[in-house]
Design a protein around this motif. Structure first.
Motif, PDB file in Angstrom:
ATOM      1  N   GLN A 254      24.811  33.312  33.791  1.00 18.78           N
ATOM      2  CA  GLN A 254      25.274  34.006  35.001  1.00 18.78           C
ATOM      3  C   GLN A 254      25.205  33.126  36.236  1.00 18.78           C
ATOM      4  O   GLN A 254      25.729  33.489  37.293  1.00 18.78           O
ATOM      5  CB  GLN A 254      24.458  35.284  35.208  1.00 18.78           C
ATOM      6  CG  GLN A 254      24.654  36.291  34.095  1.00 18.78           C
ATOM      7  CD  GLN A 254      25.892  37.118  34.278  1.00 18.78           C
ATOM      8  OE1 GLN A 254      25.839  38.213  34.803  1.00 18.78           O
ATOM      9  NE2 GLN A 254      27.031  36.588  33.876  1.00 18.78           N
TER      10      GLN A 254
ATOM     11  N   GLY B 193      17.725  42.540  37.935  1.00 18.44           N
ATOM     12  CA  GLY B 193      18.425  41.284  38.175  1.00 18.44           C
ATOM     13  C   GLY B 193      18.289  40.346  36.997  1.00 18.44           C
ATOM     14  O   GLY B 193      19.221  39.643  36.637  1.00 18.44           O
TER      15      GLY B 193
ATOM     16  N   ARG C  58      19.252  36.643  37.002  1.00 19.34           N
ATOM     17  CA  ARG C  58      20.426  36.409  37.859  1.00 19.34           C
ATOM     18  C   ARG C  58      20.044  35.952  39.270  1.00 19.34           C
ATOM     19  O   ARG C  58      20.728  35.090  39.832  1.00 19.34           O
ATOM     20  CB  ARG C  58      21.287  37.673  37.926  1.00 19.34           C
ATOM     21  CG  ARG C  58      21.857  38.075  36.570  1.00 19.34           C
ATOM     22  CD  ARG C  58      22.643  39.375  36.659  1.00 19.34           C
ATOM     23  NE  ARG C  58      23.079  39.823  35.347  1.00 19.34           N
ATOM     24  CZ  ARG C  58      22.361  40.594  34.548  1.00 19.34           C
ATOM     25  NH1 ARG C  58      21.159  41.001  34.933  1.00 19.34           N
ATOM     26  NH2 ARG C  58      22.812  40.958  33.372  1.00 19.34           N
TER      27      ARG C  58
ATOM     28  N   TYR D 159      28.050  36.499  43.553  1.00 25.36           N
ATOM     29  CA  TYR D 159      27.487  36.618  42.209  1.00 25.36           C
ATOM     30  C   TYR D 159      28.424  37.400  41.314  1.00 25.36           C
ATOM     31  O   TYR D 159      29.294  38.165  41.774  1.00 25.36           O
ATOM     32  CB  TYR D 159      26.118  37.311  42.239  1.00 25.36           C
ATOM     33  CG  TYR D 159      26.206  38.746  42.715  1.00 25.36           C
ATOM     34  CD1 TYR D 159      26.184  39.044  44.071  1.00 25.36           C
ATOM     35  CD2 TYR D 159      26.338  39.802  41.808  1.00 25.36           C
ATOM     36  CE1 TYR D 159      26.301  40.334  44.523  1.00 25.36           C
ATOM     37  CE2 TYR D 159      26.446  41.103  42.245  1.00 25.36           C
ATOM     38  CZ  TYR D 159      26.420  41.375  43.603  1.00 25.36           C
ATOM     39  OH  TYR D 159      26.543  42.667  44.048  1.00 25.36           O
TER      40      TYR D 159
ATOM     41  N   GLU E  18      27.864  39.746  37.679  1.00 27.45           N
ATOM     42  CA  GLU E  18      26.802  40.346  36.887  1.00 27.45           C
ATOM     43  C   GLU E  18      27.372  40.955  35.609  1.00 27.45           C
ATOM     44  O   GLU E  18      28.161  41.902  35.664  1.00 27.45           O
ATOM     45  CB  GLU E  18      26.090  41.452  37.686  1.00 27.45           C
ATOM     46  CG  GLU E  18      24.972  42.129  36.907  1.00 27.45           C
ATOM     47  CD  GLU E  18      24.507  43.437  37.513  1.00 27.45           C
ATOM     48  OE1 GLU E  18      25.107  43.850  38.537  1.00 27.45           O
ATOM     49  OE2 GLU E  18      23.595  44.050  36.956  1.00 27.45           O
TER      50      GLU E  18
ATOM     51  N   THR F 153      27.358  43.413  32.890  1.00 33.98           N
ATOM     52  CA  THR F 153      26.766  44.752  32.811  1.00 33.98           C
ATOM     53  C   THR F 153      27.281  45.466  31.562  1.00 33.98           C
ATOM     54  O   THR F 153      28.246  45.034  30.930  1.00 33.98           O
ATOM     55  CB  THR F 153      27.142  45.590  34.046  1.00 33.98           C
ATOM     56  OG1 THR F 153      28.555  45.898  33.999  1.00 33.98           O
ATOM     57  CG2 THR F 153      26.862  44.846  35.342  1.00 33.98           C
TER      58      THR F 153
ATOM     59  N   GLU G 277      21.834  46.749  39.334  1.00 29.87           N
ATOM     60  CA  GLU G 277      21.032  45.592  39.733  1.00 29.87           C
ATOM     61  C   GLU G 277      21.672  44.783  40.858  1.00 29.87           C
ATOM     62  O   GLU G 277      21.101  43.801  41.338  1.00 29.87           O
ATOM     63  CB  GLU G 277      20.812  44.689  38.527  1.00 29.87           C
ATOM     64  CG  GLU G 277      20.028  45.372  37.412  1.00 29.87           C
ATOM     65  CD  GLU G 277      20.023  44.568  36.137  1.00 29.87           C
ATOM     66  OE1 GLU G 277      19.056  43.846  35.912  1.00 29.87           O
ATOM     67  OE2 GLU G 277      20.994  44.676  35.363  1.00 29.87           O
ATOM     68  N   ALA G 278      22.881  45.153  41.232  1.00 30.52           N
ATOM     69  CA  ALA G 278      23.688  44.294  42.096  1.00 30.52           C
ATOM     70  C   ALA G 278      23.007  43.962  43.416  1.00 30.52           C
ATOM     71  O   ALA G 278      23.056  42.823  43.891  1.00 30.52           O
ATOM     72  CB  ALA G 278      25.026  44.975  42.367  1.00 30.52           C
TER      73      ALA G 278
ATOM     74  N   ILE H 246      20.421  40.844  43.403  1.00 30.62           N
ATOM     75  CA  ILE H 246      20.730  39.531  42.829  1.00 30.62           C
ATOM     76  C   ILE H 246      20.858  38.418  43.869  1.00 30.62           C
ATOM     77  O   ILE H 246      20.251  37.352  43.724  1.00 30.62           O
ATOM     78  CB  ILE H 246      21.996  39.634  41.949  1.00 30.62           C
ATOM     79  CG1 ILE H 246      21.704  40.498  40.719  1.00 30.62           C
ATOM     80  CG2 ILE H 246      22.483  38.246  41.520  1.00 30.62           C
ATOM     81  CD1 ILE H 246      22.932  40.843  39.899  1.00 30.62           C
TER      82      ILE H 246
END
Length: 794
Positions: free
Chosen positions: A334, A363, A366, A460, A462, A464, A749-750, A753
């Motif tokens: 990532q 996270g 990440r 970022y 992610e 998911t 989790e965004a 990060i």
């Protein structure tokens, strides 16, 4: 008319109960239970020479005291290594109670079961353990040195060495017009949910059946582990996850020693037994994360385009590896974010230390990867004298390049292929939100006031919604109410609200008529768990599919009852009607008709008896049908879906004290179609708060002997509301995922990060000195200033 629920800002239905103190947590169940207390190692590394429990046997109120020697069969074997990997050549896990050796402060050595916790704790004080102290390995540098070993049979303290590449990064860097080298560090931290771990269990000898309540992110995983360790069939074990006061990843680890010892004690003693973790135990015997050291070599052209990227990093996984290599694998893959380097090579070592285990924390690798990549982008921009946003833009994957294969293997064993996104549009949004183009005017105005400000940006991607699957069961009651069960657990994400919105839309029923149950193996026996921002993608999709099945059956039965074609029917507010007519039937009545009865229990059930329904020449239940108005389905995607986002922050660094103050925080996020924007924004708010903590306050401070120096909320700094931005500017971008029926991606989790990356960039921009390690305190920034100024030419 039923209101469209998908995309609506519906108030969370669970909040009223939770904020009024009527939530029901593990410690609330089984009030008659015996209590346990655990004797934990005071040493980071020691050999156990003897354990004397004789004095405990005379303590009134004590029902049992166990050490490793009291465990038998599978319980005497090490705890499972949950996620094996071919490169994890030296994986090690602890025993439920330590055998011969302890490898971190807090490792479980003995268990006492007593009338209450006070008696159990007093009894623990009577246990005498004789230790032979061994050298402690603390920190990545000591682990890499290898002079002392955590496990005698693991050379160099290296549990795993893994590398992946796409192209020849070394050759690309060697041939690049410009190159840079960076060394970047992220320190160890932990998530600290309000509710610690907890388990209660009751054995029913009449049914030969075990009931377990546990504060977990995977009730089916705990059920499987308990069954395997206690020698029971899955069907003999029920695991129920009641309300959970936060998980953030630490509770996806399973089974914890207490999740096995408590059920075993309940079975052996024939009494309900419980364990409730206290705060110090959570600090020293649960899980941490984040600690990694990275070295970057990058080659790029005069536009800032990355031609070759080589990253080597070292991951501190603590004393054992119960969760495999998930965290460093996520970092290694990532890290690339929304970019497409010409060639990429990454290698990491996962190292043992005599500290608490490291497992995923919101996270999950990440934040470290984002920090490394975004620091690299800022370094390239500084080297070229270019705008930091422009350098990022030339490296973006473009919208017409999706699906985009990064040429690596992701944490789920599947190809790292991004499904959708529009990173240039997202950059435009974040620049507008933070007023990027006019920041220099703002900086000049602040400078005129004697203030120092900086702007940071971090991007970022992610992964998911990792598989393998989730399922759902939808049952329409004869009352018209809809009962929905899905197996993954809830830790406050708003599942009861978001999932009900999906069902209301698909079935055409009122939102308030839908009831959601999660994390109960009695209701949904097959499931995976809540982690990796997967709940909405996985269970949301499964619920949608199950509701669709229930709807198909409802329309089929209603068509027969109304003597109409299925295509002419619609369901609105729980009533099936023939479009354009007054002919209709309530969904509850359809449920009555779906179950041919011999006995009439009430007025409604009379309509379903054998003399009233069906064709008398045919079986009451057709060969390809079954009674009841239900739908059950599973969703299993080919690979993960990839959310993305960008954060920008403006900070002021005090010219005298180096205190760091947040002036503005902006977020643009893309999780595909939004089920409930209010819930997504709540997730972002919480994530940003955690990101602030990770960047500016929170760290786990060990001394050289392996003692955790800040194992309490008196010493472990967490941001209060006073340290979190008063407002967070949020904008959404929706690029639907083609991988699931709802077009959604994960959002859990965004927010956390890019925190460290964005703050590092903003502080560096304000101070004009490199920030290469996070978190950073005012004292550390003050020292950095002094060191930097000392190196400047006189």
């Amino acid at each position: 008319m039923t209101t469209k629920m998908m995309g609506a800002k519906v108030q969370r239905v669970e909040d009223d109960r939770l904020v009024r103190g009527t939530g029901r947590y593990v410690d609330d169940v089984a009030p008659d239970a015996l209590h346990t207390a655990v004797l934990r190692s005071p040493h980071a590394h020691a050999r156990i020479l003897s354990i004397d429990v004789d004095a405990v046997l005379d303590v009134e109120g004590v029902h049992a005291v166990w050490t490793y020697d009291d465990l038998e069969g599978a319980m005497a074997e090490p705890l499972p290594l949950l996620i094996p990997h071919p490169t994890l050549t030296h994986g090690r896990t602890q025993y439920a109670l330590a055998k011969d050796e302890v490898n971190y402060v807090g490792e479980a050595i003995a268990l006492v079961v007593a009338d209450d916790r006070y008696v159990a704790e007093d009894a623990l004080a009577q246990i005498v353990v004789e230790y032979e102290l061994l050298p402690a390995v603390v920190g990545i540098e000591a682990a890499r040195d290898g002079a002392n070993l955590v496990h005698d049979d693991v050379p160099g303290n290296v549990a795993a060495r893994m590398e992946q590449s796409n192209g020849d990064a070394a050759a690309a860097i060697a041939a690049a017009p410009r190159t840079l080298s960076l060394d970047l560090t992220i320190e160890r931290s932990a998530c600290m949910p309000m509710e610690g771990r907890g388990t209660a269990a009751r054995w029913d000898p009449d049914q030969n059946r075990l009931q377990v309540w546990t504060s977990t992110q995977t009730s089916t995983g705990v059920r499987a582990a308990v069954a395997a360790k206690l020698g029971l069939d899955l069907g003999q074990v029920d695991v129920i996850t009641p309300d959970v006061g936060g998980g953030f990843g630490v509770k996806i680890v399973h089974p914890w020693p207490e999740e096995l010892l408590v059920p075993l004690a309940a079975q052996k003693l024939g009494r309900a037994v419980k364990f409730t973790e206290d705060r110090r135990e959570h600090f020293i015997s649960s899980a941490h994360e984040r600690s990694q050291v990275h070295h970057v070599e990058v080659g790029f052209d005069d536009d800032g385009r990355v031609l070759g990227l080589d990253v080597r990093f070292w991951h501190d996984h603590g004393a054992y590896t119960p969760y495999g290599l998930i965290v460093p694998i996520i970092t290694s893959t990532q890290l690339l974010g929304p970019y497409k380097p010409g060639a990429y090579h990454v290698q990491f070592d996962s190292l043992y230390t005599n500290t608490v285990i490291v497992t995923p924390y919101r996270g999950a690798g990440r934040p470290q990867g984002c920090f490394v990549m975004e620091r690299t982008m800022d370094a390239i921009a500084a080297e070229l004298g270019k705008d930091r946003a422009d350098v990022r833009a030339v490296n973006f994957i473009q919208p017409d390049e999706f699906p985009y294969d990064q040429g690596l293997i992701f944490q789920d064993g599947r190809e790292l292929t991004y499904d959708s996104g529009d990173y240039p549009a997202m950059l435009d949004k974040i620049k507008e939100l933070v007023d990027w183009d006019h920041f220099e005017d703002f900086r000049a105005a602040k400078a005129a006031e004697g203030k120092r400000v900086g702007l940071g940006l971090a991007c970022y991607v992610e992964g998911t919604g990792v598989g393998p699957y989730e399922g759902a069961h939808v049952h329409i009651e004869t009352s018209g109410k809809v009962k929905v069960a899905t197996g993954l657990t809830s830790q406050g994400q708003g599942h009861q609200t978001a999932f009900a919105q999906i069902v209301a839309d698909e079935l055409g029923v009122r939102f308030e008529d839908v009831e959601i149950t999660t994390g109960d193996t009695r209701r949904m026996a097959y499931a995976v768990g809540t982690f990796a921002s997967r709940a909405a993608v996985m269970s949301g999709s499964a619920i949608h599919l199950a509701a669709k099945r229930a709807k198909e059956k409802a329309l089929r039965i209603a068509a027969d009852a109304l003597e109409a074609d299925v295509d002419d029917l619609e369901i609105v507010d729980g009533v099936v009607s023939v479009k354009g007519t007054d002919s209709s039937i309530p969904l509850g009545t359809v449920a009555v008709l779906s179950n041919p009865l011999r006995y009439a229990f009430d007025e409604a059930s009379k309509a379903a008896t054998q003399f009233n329904v069906g064709d008398p020449t045919k079986p009451p239940v057709a060969e390809d049908d079954e009674p009841g108005l239900e739908g059950k389905d599973f969703y299993s995607p080919p690979r993960s879906t990839f959310a993305s986002g960008m954060h920008a922050v403006i900070v002021e660094t005090d010219v005298e004290t180096a205190e760091i103050r947040i002036l503005k925080y902006a977020v643009v996020h893309d999780c595909g179609h939004l089920i409930n924007p209010m819930i997504v924004e709540g997730q972002i708010h919480g994530g940003v708060a955690q990101g602030v903590g990770g960047a500016l306050y929170e760290r786990m401070a060990y001394d050289e002997s392996g003692q955790l120096l800040n194992a309490s909320f008196m010493d472990f700094l967490m941001p209060y509301v006073t340290e979190v931005p008063e407002s967070i500017e949020i904008d959404h971008l929706e690029t639907p995922s083609p991988l699931n029926p709802l077009g959604i991606k994960g959002a859990g989790e965004a927010g956390v990060i890019p925190g460290s990356a964005a703050f590092a960039a903003a502080i560096e921009d304000a101070e004009r000195l490199p920030i290469t390690a996070m978190p950073i305190s005012p004292s550390e920034l003050f020292a950095l200033r002094a060191a930097h100024h000392a190196q400047e030419p006189k």
